[in-house]
Design an enzyme around this catalytic site. Structure first.
Site, short mmCIF file in Angstrom:
data_model
loop_
_atom_site.label_atom_id
_atom_site.label_comp_id
_atom_site.label_asym_id
_atom_site.label_seq_id
_atom_site.Cartn_x
_atom_site.Cartn_y
_atom_site.Cartn_z
N TYR B 150 -24.02 -24.06 26.56
CA TYR B 150 -23.03 -23.48 27.48
C TYR B 150 -23.72 -22.55 28.47
CZ TYR B 150 -19.01 -20.59 28.93
OH TYR B 150 -18.07 -19.91 29.64
N LYS B 154 -23.96 -22.98 32.56
CA LYS B 154 -23.53 -21.94 33.51
C LYS B 154 -24.70 -21.54 34.41
CE LYS B 154 -19.13 -21.19 32.64
NZ LYS B 154 -18.13 -21.55 33.67
#
Lengths: 330, 330
Positions: B150, B154
């Site tokens: 994750y 990002k």
């Protein structure tokens, strides 16, 4: 051991393939097979084992899977659309440098989903992942603020390399190459081209153009040093890398004046007089944003080595390009 | 002005849609139309203008182009597969968080290739782009070393946002949100869940479990502050951002002990006695690698504001969630 080199037709890739073919082994393990891939068919060096050369576009569907299907133990991923082209052609740059890299990483993952597979994967990044604002001395923990699409694509490659390695998909190591000098061959239109040509051309009695001032400072290593980085990256214990899977390679911080002085010491005033000063504001502006010096202690502690003077870089060029060319012709 | 919110069904997205619908304008320009998109149909707040709510998966071919075809002036991209799910489901995380984001950015570029188009695009990133090794105080120039897929996705979004903005494809701004506390709603299984539940549950007379020690320090902002960040990001002059298009939002560095002490001051000993200490080594280990404090002077200089005490954060929760819930029931 089976080896795959993607980008094997480039200057660095050709040297690497020759060095591996000559050594015949990596980390003491004999090389059984080498596959050389690039957008054009790479030349094959003399090699007693199995050797294939294939023309393939990594960004084409299925291309990466086809390359990885033979489950090479060691993969060098050197292929890239270079900086200028990636800036001029947005789609091509992202397609090859981002999608192609990801397709390769995914192909390794898919192989590993069939049955256990975890090759060493050596990825070449670049110091252009760093952009403004830059300190005079750049460490391995400098944030990545690329000023070009090429730098952005390489920075994304570094992030993917770290995540895929963290997950145990492959054993990845990224190396950020300095600007390579002296690049063999003909002058090209790259903004950085003069860093090689102001030495390369005078050494063979030809004129070269210097578009910036003597005080411009940059970060260099020879093609031989770059080849050494790749071979070393293939062999080192990666357990100490932690999450920082990409390492700025050692190099030499030198000014254009340092380059010219080294040329004078090796080849005399007659050579330096062949450098014609022709200031070019466009090139000077591009170069102004480039990094000047790096703290490469981490790479040095891991055993990576570069030249420590421009005289050494020039002598490497003479040995590897001029003398070997003479002996090849002989 | 036309506005598109992607991820409008989430906690932050719902608050944002309501705030925009109530304000009726952005930067003094009246809102003509709002499109709320998410993987499920988002609820529509009362709004006198045109308002649509659509269920769409950004990672599906053509989905991003369909959303952008109406050429919104302002796009909020809040949609993401969250940390735990992106770690558990590799393909889904990359598909939504990387491919979905890139599809959106590409859709804007394709619109701009038809005729001039350059919307403001607000992208939510996260402090989990930072991983080990971390200094006690983290600045905006800290290098991105995410420890999760994750965080990697990002970080890649931040790099793409910067490159697309540099090329003038859109006017992008990324904001790295602190951990949101107090999240309204029910306890969830997120490792960070206790940072909200140890306040939220006792405030309504229910027991909550604290799995880590009182000395654990982290970085917080309220849902109201997060909403303010988004609205401010939509309005500020982005010319001063340079290549650093993503900004760590201000927040409050506080320990669990600080949280509990604030709860005592607001709701008394009866409330703090509802916190049951139940040490959990797994959660403690996850939290140990998380950032503790940020230097958010850059965001503050740009006018972003967060709470400065946990009492304030608790009072915000009481006003926005408990009192408004009472008045909604009344």
């Amino acid at each position: 051991m089976d080896i795959l080199i993607i980008g094997a037709a480039g200057m660095i890739g050709r040297k690497l393939a020759r060095a591996l073919a000559t050594a015949g082994k990596v980390s003491g393990r004999p090389i059984r097979r080498m596959v050389l891939a690039d957008i054009v068919v790479p030349e094959k060096p003399d090699f007693p084992g199995e050797i294939d050369a294939v023309a393939i576009d990594l960004s084409n569907p299925g291309a990466a899977a086809a390359l990885v299907a033979s489950r090479p133990d060691l993969i060098f991923h050197l292929a890239a659309v270079v900086s200028g082209e990636a800036e001029a052609d947005f789609d091509k740059g992202y397609s090859v440098n981002l999608d192609g890299t990801r397709a390769l990483f995914e192909a390794v993952r898919r192989e590993g989903m069939q049955r256990p597979y975890m090759p060493r994967l050596v990825f070449t990044s670049s110091i252009v992942v760093f952009g403004e604002p830059l300190p005079p001395m750049i460490s391995d923990t400098q944030c990545l603020t690329p000023l070009t699409s090429y730098g952005t694509q390489k920075a994304i490659g570094e992030l993917l390399l770290a995540d895929y390695s963290r997950r145990g998909i492959f054993d990845g190591i990224g190396i950020r190459l300095p600007t390579i000098s002296i690049r063999p061959g003909k002058p090209n239109k790259a903004a950085s081209g003069f860093f090689s040509s102001i030495l390369r051309e005078p050494l063979i009695g030809e004129e070269a153009v210097l578009p910036v001032s003597d005080t411009v400072r940059h970060w260099f290593a020879s093609p031989r040093a770059a080849n050494g980085f790749l071979l070393h990256a293939a062999e080192i214990d990666t357990r100490s890398l932690g999450q920082l899977r990409t390492i700025t390679m050692p190099g030499l911080s030198a000014t254009v004046g340092d380059q010219i002085e080294a040329l004078r010491r090796v080849a005399g005033d007659a050579a330096t007089r062949l450098i014609r000063r022709e200031p070019n504001a466009t090139i000077a502006n591009i170069i102004a944003g480039w990094p000047q010096n790096f703290d490469a202690r981490r790479a040095e502690a891991l055993g990576f080595r570069a030249e420590t003077s421009f005289e050494e870089i020039i002598r490497v060029h003479i040995e590897d390009e001029l003398e070997s060319a003479v002996s090849e012709r002989a």
